[in-house]
Design a protein around this motif. Sequence first.
Motif, PDB file in Angstrom:
ATOM      1  N   THR A  22       9.264  -6.848  36.917  1.00  0.00           N
ATOM      2  CA  THR A  22       7.842  -6.644  37.009  1.00  0.00           C
ATOM      3  C   THR A  22       7.104  -7.482  36.069  1.00  0.00           C
ATOM      4  O   THR A  22       6.617  -7.183  34.908  1.00  0.00           O
ATOM      5  CB  THR A  22       7.678  -5.326  36.571  1.00  0.00           C
ATOM      6  OG1 THR A  22       8.879  -4.417  37.063  1.00  0.00           O
ATOM      7  CG2 THR A  22       6.592  -4.322  37.156  1.00  0.00           C
ATOM      8  N   THR A  55      -3.212  -2.864  42.682  1.00  0.00           N
ATOM      9  CA  THR A  55      -2.279  -1.754  42.243  1.00  0.00           C
ATOM     10  C   THR A  55      -3.143  -0.346  42.384  1.00  0.00           C
ATOM     11  O   THR A  55      -2.565   0.566  42.712  1.00  0.00           O
ATOM     12  CB  THR A  55      -1.328  -1.667  40.965  1.00  0.00           C
ATOM     13  OG1 THR A  55      -1.104  -3.370  41.039  1.00  0.00           O
ATOM     14  CG2 THR A  55      -0.243  -0.799  41.139  1.00  0.00           C
ATOM     15  N   LEU A  76       5.539   3.196  44.979  1.00  0.00           N
ATOM     16  CA  LEU A  76       5.948   2.676  43.794  1.00  0.00           C
ATOM     17  C   LEU A  76       6.630   3.546  42.704  1.00  0.00           C
ATOM     18  O   LEU A  76       5.743   3.854  41.727  1.00  0.00           O
ATOM     19  CB  LEU A  76       4.844   1.522  43.138  1.00  0.00           C
ATOM     20  CG  LEU A  76       4.188   0.708  44.080  1.00  0.00           C
ATOM     21  CD1 LEU A  76       3.056  -0.241  43.422  1.00  0.00           C
ATOM     22  CD2 LEU A  76       5.283  -0.163  44.750  1.00  0.00           C
ATOM     23  N   HIS A  77       7.672   3.956  43.017  1.00  0.00           N
ATOM     24  CA  HIS A  77       8.045   5.008  42.336  1.00  0.00           C
ATOM     25  C   HIS A  77       8.660   4.968  40.821  1.00  0.00           C
ATOM     26  O   HIS A  77       9.278   5.747  40.399  1.00  0.00           O
ATOM     27  CB  HIS A  77       9.099   5.657  43.105  1.00  0.00           C
ATOM     28  CG  HIS A  77      10.356   5.133  43.535  1.00  0.00           C
ATOM     29  ND1 HIS A  77      11.473   5.471  44.044  1.00  0.00           N
ATOM     30  CD2 HIS A  77      10.716   3.750  43.429  1.00  0.00           C
ATOM     31  CE1 HIS A  77      12.297   4.831  44.227  1.00  0.00           C
ATOM     32  NE2 HIS A  77      11.827   3.365  44.071  1.00  0.00           N
ATOM     33  N   HIS A  78       8.745   3.790  40.341  1.00  0.00           N
ATOM     34  CA  HIS A  78       9.589   3.429  39.179  1.00  0.00           C
ATOM     35  C   HIS A  78       8.639   3.494  38.043  1.00  0.00           C
ATOM     36  O   HIS A  78       9.355   3.468  36.701  1.00  0.00           O
ATOM     37  CB  HIS A  78      10.395   2.206  39.344  1.00  0.00           C
ATOM     38  CG  HIS A  78      11.598   2.214  40.114  1.00  0.00           C
ATOM     39  ND1 HIS A  78      12.746   3.231  40.095  1.00  0.00           N
ATOM     40  CD2 HIS A  78      11.815   1.519  41.228  1.00  0.00           C
ATOM     41  CE1 HIS A  78      13.402   2.943  41.030  1.00  0.00           C
ATOM     42  NE2 HIS A  78      13.044   1.867  41.541  1.00  0.00           N
ATOM     43  N   SER A  97       7.205  -1.942  39.906  1.00  0.00           N
ATOM     44  CA  SER A  97       6.077  -0.990  40.186  1.00  0.00           C
ATOM     45  C   SER A  97       5.155  -1.165  38.663  1.00  0.00           C
ATOM     46  O   SER A  97       5.497  -0.904  37.524  1.00  0.00           O
ATOM     47  CB  SER A  97       6.501   0.473  40.120  1.00  0.00           C
ATOM     48  OG  SER A  97       7.722   0.596  41.166  1.00  0.00           O
ATOM     49  N   ASN A 114       2.210   4.082  39.293  1.00  0.00           N
ATOM     50  CA  ASN A 114       2.926   4.849  39.969  1.00  0.00           C
ATOM     51  C   ASN A 114       2.101   5.621  40.845  1.00  0.00           C
ATOM     52  O   ASN A 114       1.511   6.861  40.582  1.00  0.00           O
ATOM     53  CB  ASN A 114       3.717   5.920  39.226  1.00  0.00           C
ATOM     54  CG  ASN A 114       5.181   6.659  39.970  1.00  0.00           C
ATOM     55  OD1 ASN A 114       4.756   6.971  41.035  1.00  0.00           O
ATOM     56  ND2 ASN A 114       6.158   6.733  39.284  1.00  0.00           N
TER      57      ASN A 114
END
Length: 395
Positions: free
Chosen positions: A98, A108, A137-139, A149, A152
């Motif tokens: 990232t 984003t 973007l679940h992390h 991510s 979120n």
Amino acid sequence: MTNQKHAMFIYDESETGYHFNDEHPFNQKRLQLTVDLLRKLDALPADCIVPPGPAAMEQLLAVHSGEYIEAVMALSESSPDPSWVSRAGRYGLDTEDTPYFYRMHDITSMVVGGSVRAIDAVMNGEAEHALHLGGGLHHALQSKGSGFSVYNDVSAAIQHAKSRYGLRVLYIDTDVHHGDGVQWSFYSDPDVCTVSIHETGKYLFPGTGAVNERGEGTAFGTSINIPIEPYTEDASWLECLEAVLPRVAAHFKPDLIVSQHGCDAHAFDPLAHVHCSMGIYRAMPQLIHRLAHQYCGGRWVALGGGGYDIWRVVPRAWSLLWLEMSGHPLAASMDEPQQAPGLPPAWLAQWQPLSPFELPSAWLDGPDALEPIPRRDEITLKNRQTKELALLYVP
């Protein structure tokens, strides 16, 4: 023809600007490949497509710290201030996974805005279902980027559903990597139930998602994890999901389903070890669709996620999801694979010259497409034991 009232497709090509660098495995060309496939099928009418807009600052602050957002904004400049560059590691934005990139905040924020827009579309009656493939973007954590991510969008969308509409939300995560950021966002919230089926964290990022992560306080029992074994195949993967999801939905009684559709549990995916075929990407949306109508009056928001074989896997898997959500007649034909038409020749002709792999011409993988796994019985038994542990506190 798809009915706008039935399903909305949230997309703008500018979402492909979510781009770390040319060597990074997270490649949003997969959005273009999927949209083009659906268009060549005549399955994506223009009046179904709605562009995302930027998230409001309060929507970001609902799930991220002000300090973190300030860092993201500062590191989004074309030449970030050296003092911020030196502190990027504090915010998880200097890693190989990232790294910060130009216009990171603006792009984003639009991803978050698209997922929030999907919630609004379903709740204000514009559409029964809404799909935002740019999301998922679940992390990302409250004060740290992680796992490709930055913000979120999943947590932001669920929080919006709670704060704006007062909903109980069932979140279903089928990405091969545990949906950790979303789980931790709502770990003590009894009005959000998170279900994640993923490769065990013993061997794979982010290392979380064990069955004993069950929520805390009044939310104990609302975090449900199904960590499956490496080399799990379709039958065992679906056995676990089909045993757990209906029981969870019946017990939790959600007002809305939000699902994340990473398609990296496929055997071709280069970043994980689960050995499923395209079959799960036909069956799993069917199950979620049925539960949405059974418990939520049809209210269903679906988001994208991981998926790193952008040529052979992602366009087919995400197209199957939209065909199911939109009630396209081609979806029903998949139940008789030998009768189903293949992928459009025009799509294959356009993209094959660019693909490093031979593109499949059929929607579902044939019986000889994947190598058989010799430890199938052992893996299946272990997954059954895990499934029973996951259901321990679900009546």
